[in-house]
Structure formats: structure tokens, C-alpha cells
Design an enzyme around this catalytic site. Structure first.
Site, PDB file in Angstrom:
ATOM      1  CE1 TYR A   1      95.546  73.831  16.640  1.00 37.06           C
ATOM      2  CE2 TYR A   1      95.478  74.695  18.883  1.00 37.06           C
ATOM      3  CZ  TYR A   1      94.900  74.552  17.642  1.00 37.06           C
ATOM      4  OH  TYR A   1      93.689  75.119  17.379  1.00 37.06           O
TER       5      TYR A   1
ATOM      6  CE  LYS B   1      95.692  77.059  15.162  1.00 33.73           C
ATOM      7  NZ  LYS B   1      95.133  77.370  13.824  1.00 33.73           N
TER       8      LYS B   1
END
Length: 304
Positions: free
Chosen positions: A165, A169
Site C-alpha cells: 500500500y 501511494k
């Protein structure tokens, strides 16, 4: 000054719940026509149903706004292209894209399967790439566009168990940096939002007594600012519980050490000087870092 989206068309991905729902409702409340996109899966990305998107459309229409539902997976470029065409067929243009769709497959890196790493990258990073690519030529032609990438503190600063993640990001920040430069001539402004909110994906992280403070709606003002006509570009806004900050990728003043045989040892000895943040700057592009290094190298060639 009131932020008004009358006459604007927006696409919000992952808008069937949580932050995306709040984004869609807020844009519609201020006059935008909204494509509410949501695959309708679980927070790990499994399953699908258009019912979540349609429920948000029903909310918008009940409040007097205009919206259409779309159940495309952002990982499917052809489906994303069809979604953009759906907006154009209905309303003639696309002015705003909020790349909000995402999933979680959290585990420590040592225990994480590569398939879970890749899937999170595909949804967050390539999903945003697919949607942005699908609107890019249209925004260039109409000489107007506002694109909001959803980054995260996990990407900017790291978070245990979120290597996939976090990587996705932070990659969105890099995508924003270049697209903001490429889009400038046609008034396409590209920014990142790093939200902190208690949603289906994150509610387990918050103490129960703070859940109300971190409601998704508290992040919406930052999105509206980044999607507005007067939006900045190449900006990372952090938002949560009514607090707003800007994050920056900075460059220290550093030190010129040269490329002599003992340069590695000199670098280690002077590392505190190199990392000293006094007078750090935010380069306007990657070329600015190169120019900085060229300047130091040229200065070193001038006889003392």
C-alpha cells in the site's frame, strides 16, 4: 469566495462508500454532475456489485443533483475508457477526476505473498494510471482538468504491514509530479490528497472515542480545494479530523565532496552535513536537482 462546480462533470472512483461517497456527494451538492464509480467489492478487492454506486446516485438524485452509476474495475482499462465515454455521452465532457478507489492486503513484508503486493499496486497505482490516461486527451482538448490522486501517510512516511500500500501511494506522488508539469500548458492541475479518516478500510486503526472526529467528511474540504477551478497544482495536502497540512519532497543544501578515491569515506564523515535540513528547498522538477548538482560541480572547477 464560494467553491462552485456548476457546469462541471466529475468522476469519482471507489465512490460507493467511505471517502469516495463523501467526495461524490460534496461535488454534487456544489453543482457537479458526477459519475459514481465503484466495483462494489470487499475491502480486500474480492467480489463486485454496482448496488453501492447506485445507492450513492440515488442519494444525489434525491437531493436534486445529477449522477450516474458505474461498476467498472479501475484495473480494466477498456472498462475505464467506457466509463469516461459514458460521462461524455451523458454530459459532453469530464472536468474532474478523483482517483479514490483502493483495497488493502496488509501483512508484514516477510509474510506477504507477491500476488497481494501486485494486486494492491494494480488497484491503487495502475487504477489511477488507467483512469487518468482515459481522461488525459479529453482534458487536453478542452484545456481544463483537475485530477486528484489519493496518496497516504503510509506512502509518505511508512507504516508497518503496508509495504504494498505504501509503495503504491508514494508512486502516485511521483505520477503527480510529472503529470502536473506535462498538464500545465492546458490548465490540467494534478494534486495529491493524503487523507486520515475512519472508513471501512481503516476504522480498526482508531480508538473508539476518536471515530467521530475522523469521519470521512472531515477530509472533503481538501478534495474540494484540489478539484476547484482555483486549485493549486503539484501539491500534497494532508487532511484529517479538521486539520490540514502540506507535505513536500525536499532537497537539502548538501555538500560537494567530489569523486576522489576517498569520496565514500568523506561522505560518511560528512553525512550529517549532507542531511542537514537547514535551507532545504522544494525543486520545481527533477531537472532542478540536476541543475543544482551541475552548479556545484562547476563551482568546484573554479580555482580558489
Amino acid at each position: 469566495m464560494s467553491i462552485d462546480f456548476k457546469g462541471r462533470v466529475a468522476i469519482v472512483t471507489g465512490a460507493g462508500g467511505g471517502l469516495g461517497r463523501q467526495h461524490a456527494l460534496a461535488l454534487a451538492a456544489r453543482g457537479a454532475k458526477v459519475v459514481v464509480n465503484d466495483l462494489g467489492g470487499a475491502r480486500d478487492g474480492s467480489g463486485s456489485s454496482v448496488s453501492a454506486a447506485q445507492a450513492v446516485v440515488d442519494e444525489i438524485e434525491a437531493a436534486g443533483g445529477e449522477a450516474i452509476a458505474n461498476g467498472a474495475s479501475v484495473t480494466d482499462f477498456e472498462a475505464v475508457q467506457a466509463m469516461v465515454q459514458q460521462a461524455v455521452d451523458a454530459w459532453g465532457r469530464v472536468d474532474i477526476l478523483v482517483n479514490n478507489a483502493g483495497i488493502l492486503r496488509d501483512k508484514s513484508f516477510s509474510k506477504m505473498e507477491l500476488a497481494d503486493f501486485k494486486l494492491v499496486m494494480d488497484v491503487h497505482l495502475m487504477g489511477a494510471v488507467n483512469c487518468t490516461k482515459a481522461v488525459w486527451s479529453l482534458m487536453n482538448e478542452q484545456k481544463y482538468g483537475r485530477i486528484v490522486m489519493t496518496s497516504s501517510s503510509s506512502g509518505l512516511y511508512g507504516n508497518f504491514g503496508q509495504s504494498n500500500y505504501g509503495a503504491a501511494k508514494m508512486a502516485l506522488v511521483g505520477l503527480m509530479q510529472t503529470l502536473s508539469i506535462e498538464g500545465a500548458k492546458n490548465d490540467i492541475r494534478v494534486n495529491c490528497l493524503a487523507p486520515t479518516a475512519a472508513t471501512r478500510m481503516t476504522e480498526d486503526l482508531f480508538p473508539p472515542d476518536l471515530l467521530a472526529a475522523f469521519q470521512p467528511g472531515a477530509v472533503v474540504p481538501a478534495m474540494l480545494a484540489l478539484a476547484s477551478q482555483d486549485a493549486p497544482t503539484r501539491t500534497i495536502l494532508c487532511a484529517g479530523a479538521g486539520s490540514f497540512e502540506a507535505a513536500h519532497i525536499t532537497l537539502t543544501s548538501g555538500a560537494y565532496i567530489g569523486i576522489e578515491a576517498d569520496s565514500p569515506e568523506q561522505l560518511v564523515a560528512r553525512l550529517a552535513e549532507v542531511t542537514d535540513r537547514t535551507n532545504e528547498q522544494v525543486p520545481l522538477s527533477g531537472a532542478a536537482q540536476v541543475a543544482n548538482e551541475i552548479g556545484k560541480a562547476q563551482a568546484a572547477l573554479v580555482p580558489a
